[in-house]
Enzyme design. Structure first.
Site, mmCIF file in Angstrom:
data_model
loop_
_atom_site.group_PDB
_atom_site.id
_atom_site.type_symbol
_atom_site.label_atom_id
_atom_site.label_comp_id
_atom_site.label_asym_id
_atom_site.label_seq_id
_atom_site.Cartn_x
_atom_site.Cartn_y
_atom_site.Cartn_z
ATOM 1 N N MET A 64 -16.760 50.440 -11.294
ATOM 2 C CA MET A 64 -17.656 49.558 -10.553
ATOM 3 C C MET A 64 -17.553 49.819 -9.059
ATOM 4 O O MET A 64 -16.762 50.655 -8.618
ATOM 5 C CB MET A 64 -17.325 48.093 -10.865
ATOM 6 C CG MET A 64 -17.753 47.666 -12.269
ATOM 7 S SD MET A 64 -17.603 45.903 -12.509
ATOM 8 C CE MET A 64 -15.819 45.752 -12.543
ATOM 9 N N CYS A 65 -18.308 49.073 -8.294
ATOM 10 C CA CYS A 65 -18.385 49.247 -6.851
ATOM 11 C C CYS A 65 -17.192 48.583 -6.158
ATOM 12 O O CYS A 65 -16.367 47.942 -6.783
ATOM 13 C CB CYS A 65 -19.682 48.646 -6.326
ATOM 14 S SG CYS A 65 -21.136 49.139 -7.259
#
Length: 255
Positions: free
Chosen positions: A1-2
């Site tokens: 994920m970010c």
């Protein structure tokens, strides 16, 4: 994920040290190769730099790293794409106008069923679940407050309720600011630290870089940094719990 990075400070402060650690995670020490962005506030205005290229290789990121823009409120993001192609329009942070202010938002996570979120005043430009959730939040605020509310802390509590609803759709870690207040909301991974006198030294985890904040600050400075994962190895960061939110006003936590 970010991964997310935010800052709230009581005096204009540059974020070069923390940003230097973050951009290493954008393809070098981390897998977040699908773009990056950063927004700095200067009064009512804000300036944004975004690039769909990996931040570790980005000439624009190198420029920002070496250009000490001073701001009281900053939001930054490095992306690992899961919804929407790798493109400039899908690169965070996203900005929308509300009550004559620029609101900036960035999201880490993945939402299922985001297509069902109704759009009203704001509409997404790209294809991400993140931007659609932001547009939904803006519309909810507009429906509840036709003008800027007098009690901003009460409003941020209401936003936390919107975030609770989004968390039911998946992972929702968020940064949001109007240039004065900086809000963060956690589902599973978010940390923050407030630095104030007496200041000390700090060493980045992702790069061999140390700063002595005592030489860079005054006794009255208060600077809070928010990050998905701690950026320094020799400081005590506060880990947020699921469903927890914080609101900072010029460096100080007010909610």
């Amino acid at each position: 994920m970010c991964e997310l990075l935010g800052m709230s400070a009581n005096v204009p402060t540059d974020i070069c040290f923390s940003f230097s650690g973050l951009i290493k995670r954008g393809g070098e020490t981390g897998p977040h190769r699908d773009g990056w962005g950063i927004t700095f506030y200067e009064g009512k205005g804000c300036r944004s730099f975004k690039d769909p290229q990996p931040s570790c290789d980005s000439k624009v990121a190198e420029l920002v790293k070496k250009y000490p823009i001073k701001s009281k409120s900053v939001i930054s993001h490095i992306r690992q794409a899961n919804r929407g192609c790798v493109s400039l329009e899908n690169t965070h942070p996203f900005i929308r106008e509300l009550w004559g202010k620029n609101w900036t938002y960035a999201h880490n996570g993945q939402l299922t069923g985001h297509e069902s979120l109704p759009m009203g005043r704001a509409h997404p430009v790209g294809q991400t679940d993140s931007e659609r959730a932001f547009c939904w939040i803006i519309d909810q605020l507009y429906q509840n407050y036709q003008t800027e509310p007098e009690n901003m802390l009460e409003m941020f509590e209401k936003i936390s309720g919107y975030a609770d609803s989004l968390r039911k759709m998946g992972i929702f870690n968020m940064l949001l600011t109007d240039g004065e207040y900086v809000m963060c909301y956690c589902t599973n991974n978010l940390h923050w630290i407030t630095r104030r006198a007496p200041f000390g030294k700090a060493h980045l985890i992702d790069e061999d870089m140390t700063v002595d904040f005592n030489t860079e600050t005054s006794d009255k400075d208060v600077v809070t940094v928010i990050a998905t994962r701690p950026l320094t190895k020799d400081e005590q960061w506060n880990k947020m719990s699921e469903g927890e939110f914080c609101v900072f006003h010029f460096g100080e936590r007010v909610l």
